[in-house]
Design a protein around this motif. Structure first.
Motif, short mmCIF file in Angstrom:
data_model
loop_
_atom_site.label_atom_id
_atom_site.label_comp_id
_atom_site.label_asym_id
_atom_site.label_seq_id
_atom_site.Cartn_x
_atom_site.Cartn_y
_atom_site.Cartn_z
N SER A 33 -58.75 23.48 67.94
CA SER A 33 -58.89 23.55 66.48
C SER A 33 -60.29 24.04 66.10
CB SER A 33 -58.63 22.18 65.86
OG SER A 33 -57.31 21.76 66.12
N THR A 34 -60.37 24.79 65.01
CA THR A 34 -61.65 25.39 64.60
C THR A 34 -62.46 24.47 63.71
OG1 THR A 34 -60.55 26.47 62.73
CG2 THR A 34 -60.73 27.72 64.79
N HIS A 35 -61.87 23.38 63.20
CA HIS A 35 -62.64 22.48 62.34
C HIS A 35 -63.61 21.65 63.16
CE1 HIS A 35 -59.73 19.61 63.83
NE2 HIS A 35 -58.74 20.18 63.16
N GLU A 36 -64.49 20.93 62.51
CA GLU A 36 -65.55 20.21 63.21
C GLU A 36 -65.02 19.16 64.19
OE1 GLU A 36 -68.78 18.68 64.92
OE2 GLU A 36 -68.55 20.61 63.91
N PRO A 37 -64.01 18.34 63.83
CA PRO A 37 -63.50 17.41 64.85
C PRO A 37 -62.99 18.13 66.10
CG PRO A 37 -62.74 16.75 62.68
CD PRO A 37 -63.37 18.10 62.52
N GLY A 38 -62.33 19.27 65.91
CA GLY A 38 -61.86 20.04 67.05
C GLY A 38 -63.01 20.60 67.87
N GLN A 39 -64.06 21.04 67.19
CA GLN A 39 -65.22 21.58 67.90
C GLN A 39 -65.98 20.49 68.64
OE1 GLN A 39 -65.82 25.03 68.27
NE2 GLN A 39 -63.71 24.73 67.59
N ALA A 40 -65.98 19.28 68.10
CA ALA A 40 -66.59 18.15 68.82
C ALA A 40 -65.84 17.90 70.12
CB ALA A 40 -66.59 16.90 67.94
N ALA A 41 -64.50 17.99 70.06
CA ALA A 41 -63.69 17.84 71.27
C ALA A 41 -63.98 18.97 72.25
CB ALA A 41 -62.21 17.79 70.90
#
Length: 396
Positions: A33-41
């Motif tokens: 995912s491109t959103h911040e939670p996805g980028q944290a993962a």
């Protein structure tokens, strides 16, 4: 309980448990995912990839996360015979494996042979060492892939990987190594032995089950087993982030103490085998397999006369010592070990191999207690067997 079955699996390291808990509880978004939670993962994923790559001695972009060594092994063998590769080199349809590979590999080889692909097996000698002369004769220009264990899971005997890589590459073939048993128990590194592909599994080095990796040498294009865009389109499916970060934490821990762990396990194995040697057992009844071969620092495979492994293991477990059968991967251990049969053991003796595999948490007290348990609970069985054989000889 004294656990001496680390070649089967290992306890999950506290560092791995903590990393997995964080991924499950706090960083649970999809890494794609491109959103911040996805980028944290995705950042957690990248950290774990670097940790595993450091332990294996490979580049991060050579590493493909899988569900474990079995999937990695299947990807290697099936990929070598993928129609896209065969279209480029139609003459390369043959596989060469060792006769002592993991049962899952030999089962896959049998399936491929039934589908019309030639598969040849390299023999081993009585000590479990690979027959390099036969390997040289078998590896020809029609071979797509040579695939061997880095070290045998039953005997601990290590394979001559550098020599096999040279033989394979001289004929234009590739070398795949099932390094499952070597990682975390030896200083072997991917970049140093000439292999093209490596399979590993996290649960053999204090990581979680259900996660592993296939290392694919930089520049080598390899067909995927599962289509999808994850893992650089080399293994489809949403990444198992908790498993991967647990793998990464376990790898980081293993890399930090590897030399110390190897030295400790080697010293304790010597202590254990010395204790076996000094048992007051009837002459010739305690037999160590591969004793003079180059072995993993932690592995001893022993036969006590003609006592079945099942009988010995039951006696030891009652005394609180956990080991395993050399045939544990074959029909629950009630079939002769194909490894011991390949080494020239009789079918009866191939049911008698008992494997003791040490771990980094094994102590000298554990070893002494295991020897004492063998002395108290296995030695009487061995002496009774010898007495019965003597009575039978007199009767005859």
């Amino acid at each position: 309980m004294i656990y001496l079955d680390h070649n089967a699996t290992t306890a999950v390291a506290p560092e791995a448990v903590a990393a997995m808990h964080q991924a499950l509880d706090q960083v649970w978004a999809n890494p794609s995912s491109t959103h911040e939670p996805g980028q944290a993962a995705r950042r957690l994923l990248a950290t774990a990839r670097a940790q595993v790559a450091q332990l294996l001695g490979c580049r991060g972009d050579e590493l493909v996360f899988t569900s474990g060594a079995t999937e990695s092994n299947h990807t290697a063998l099936l990929g070598a015979l993928d129609p896209r590769r065969l279209a480029q080199a139609p003459q390369r349809r043959r596989l060469v494996l060792s006769a002592v590979e993991h049962p899952s590999m030999l089962a896959l080889a049998q399936r491929l042979r039934a589908a019309g692909f030639p598969v040849d097996l390299i023999a081993v000698d009585a000590a479990g060492r690979l027959d390099l002369d036969q390997a040289r004769a078998l590896i020809g220009p029609d071979v797509a892939l040579v695939s061997v264990m880095g070290a045998n899971n039953e005997t601990g005997v290590c394979m001559p990987l550098t020599e096999l890589a040279a033989m394979a590459h001289a004929q234009g073939a590739l070398l795949h190594v099932d390094a499952t048993q070597r990682v975390g128990k030896s200083a072997l590194r991917f970049a140093e032995n000439g292999a093209d592909l490596w399979s590993v599994s996290a649960h053999k080095l204090h990581g979680p089950k259900g996660i592993g990796a296939l290392v694919i040498r930089k520049g080598l294009s390899w067909p995927s087993l599962f289509e999808g865009r994850q893992e650089r389109a080399r293994r489809g499916g949403t990444e198992n982030l908790p498993g991967i970060v647990g793998f990464g934490a376990a790898a980081e821990r293993a890399a930090r103490t590897l030399d110390e762990d190897i030295a400790q396990m080697a010293a304790l194995r010597q202590r254990f085998e010395s204790g076996l040697h000094h048992l007051p057992a009837p002459a010739g009844t305690v037999h160590l397999y591969g004793a003079h071969a180059h072995r993993l620092a932690n592995t001893t495979l022993v036969r006590f006369g003609s006592l079945s492994a099942e009988r010995v293991l039951l006696a030891l477990e009652r005394a609180g010592v956990i080991a395993s059968s050399g045939a544990a991967c074959s029909a629950g251990g009630n079939q002769p070990s194909h490894v011991l049969l390949a080494m020239g053991a009789s079918p009866q003796h191939a049911l008698c191999g008992v494997r003791f595999s040490l771990g980094r948490d094994t102590t000298a007290d554990d070893i002494d207690a295991a020897i004492e348990a063998i002395h108290r609970h296995v030695l009487p069985l061995l002496q009774a067997e010898a007495a019965e054989a003597a009575r039978f000889a007199v009767t005859v």
